[in-house]
Design a protein around this motif. Structure first.
Motif, PDB file in Angstrom:
ATOM      1  N   ILE A 130       0.853  -1.190   0.000  1.00  0.00           N
ATOM      2  CA  ILE A 130       0.000   0.000   0.000  1.00  0.00           C
ATOM      3  C   ILE A 130       0.890   1.242   0.000  1.00  0.00           C
ATOM      4  N   ARG A 131       0.504   2.226  -0.791  1.00  0.00           N
ATOM      5  CA  ARG A 131       1.230   3.509  -0.825  1.00  0.00           C
ATOM      6  C   ARG A 131       0.480   4.502   0.069  1.00  0.00           C
ATOM      7  N   LEU A 132       1.203   5.096   1.021  1.00  0.00           N
ATOM      8  CA  LEU A 132       0.626   6.123   1.886  1.00  0.00           C
ATOM      9  C   LEU A 132       1.261   7.463   1.520  1.00  0.00           C
ATOM     10  N   VAL A 133       0.505   8.307   0.859  1.00  0.00           N
ATOM     11  CA  VAL A 133       1.018   9.580   0.353  1.00  0.00           C
ATOM     12  C   VAL A 133       1.003  10.642   1.448  1.00  0.00           C
ATOM     13  N   VAL A 134       2.147  11.264   1.657  1.00  0.00           N
ATOM     14  CA  VAL A 134       2.282  12.398   2.572  1.00  0.00           C
ATOM     15  C   VAL A 134       2.512  13.631   1.703  1.00  0.00           C
ATOM     16  N   PRO A 135       1.619  14.623   1.745  1.00  0.00           N
ATOM     17  CA  PRO A 135       1.753  15.770   0.841  1.00  0.00           C
ATOM     18  C   PRO A 135       2.731  16.841   1.309  1.00  0.00           C
TER      19      PRO A 135
END
Length: 325
Positions: A34-39
């Motif tokens: 799973i990719r967890l995007v932090v902006p």
């Protein structure tokens, strides 16, 4: 008649042929990383929490959770990436306050914050700390305000970008004190903090996880906190309201979200696992150690909260006469 019956049965069973694999796929979730995007860039409070959450989710779900920092445009780049990602639960967002504030601070966004991103659970709230470069000798907020009023534009305040918690806190402060600070927006809190300590900017409403250690070490001077109550790790530092700006409060938040349209069973599974994580004594301790407060709650509550914040920022931008960029 026999042929007609067989044909009818085939037509009835046809939708099931498509439904069963889809349900099985959802039940097997997750079947890959799973990719967890932090902006925001690495190093800030949202990045810290993302790595805590990612590690624990990985253990709970049995698949790697990879933190992907996609900084820029005041978190809009990362949020837009998730908004346009496949709706399968394999791309998630560590959603910042900007999910509610940015639609009012930017004239045009490439995504609809309320329609394209689905909230899952609120993870934590974070106050900010008003910190100064030590070269300034203000003893309290009143002295800072007096100087700022006498010298419009002289003091510079750094932020993690337009729409972030630091930016909103700075704008609220200027609005409620009648001061004019030079607002300097960065791509994230970490580079702004580096310039604050280097003397390139004068002050920040820095997030509590990073502000407290620097304030305790003397590398920065803390004048006030933006929450309703004092921070346990800075008991001698008053709130901005206590310091004379009556009614002031500005708290950031973060939560887990996914592209809108992600299957409900996937959302429910992620929510259930996250709630277990947030309820654990270990996670509460880790969150408290970085001066945040665990939130939790249902998906419906987080969705309602985002909408409420969206409305609040709409009023704030209008009342502040802020022109969207």
């Amino acid at each position: 008649m026999k042929k007609l019956f067989l044909l009818s049965a085939t037509l009835v069973m046809a939708p099931l042929a498509f439904t069963v694999p889809a349900v099985q796929a959802e039940e097997a979730y997750p079947a890959k990383p799973i990719r967890l995007v932090v902006p925001y860039p690495p190093g800030g409070s949202i990045d810290m929490v993302a790595r805590m959450v990612g590690q624990k989710l990985s253990t709970q779900l049995g698949q790697p959770v990879l933190v992907d920092n996609r900084a820029g445009a005041s978190a809009n780049i990362g949020m837009d990436f998730v908004a346009k990602a496949p709706k399968d639960g394999y791309t998630l967002l560590l959603a910042p306050t900007g999910l509610a504030s940015n639609p009012h601070l930017f004239a045009k966004l490439p995504f609809d914050a309320l329609k394209d991103i689905a909230p899952i659970i609120r993870i934590a709230e974070q106050p900010n700390v008003l910190v100064l470069n030590p070269k300034w000798s203000f003893k309290n907020v009143a002295e800072l305000v007096a100087y700022a009023k006498a010298n419009p534009g002289k003091l510079s305040v750094g932020t993690s970008g337009v729409g972030g918690p630091q930016d909103v806190a700075a704008r609220r402060f200027m609005q409620m004190t009648g001061t004019d600070l030079l607002n300097v927006a960065y791509k994230g809190g970490a580079p702004a903090l580096a310039d604050l300590m280097g003397g390139q900017i004068d002050m920040m409403f820095e997030t509590s996880p990073t502000a407290v250690p620097y304030a305790k070490s003397g590398k920065l001077r803390a004048l006030a906190v933006t929450s309703e109550k004092r921070l346990p790790n800075l008991p001698d530092i008053p709130t901005v309201a206590e310091a004379g700006v009556t009614g002031f409060k500005s708290i950031g938040w973060m939560g887990l979200a996914a592209p809108a349209g992600t299957p409900r069973p996937v959302i429910e599974k992620l929510h259930a696992q996250m709630q277990l994580i947030l309820n654990s004594a270990e996670m509460k301790k880790q969150i408290a150690e970085i001066n945040l407060e665990v939130s939790g709650g249902t998906t419906a509550q987080f969705t309602s909260f985002v909408r409420s914040e969206w409305d609040d920022y709409a009023r704030f931008v209008k009342d502040s006469n802020i022109t969207p960029q």
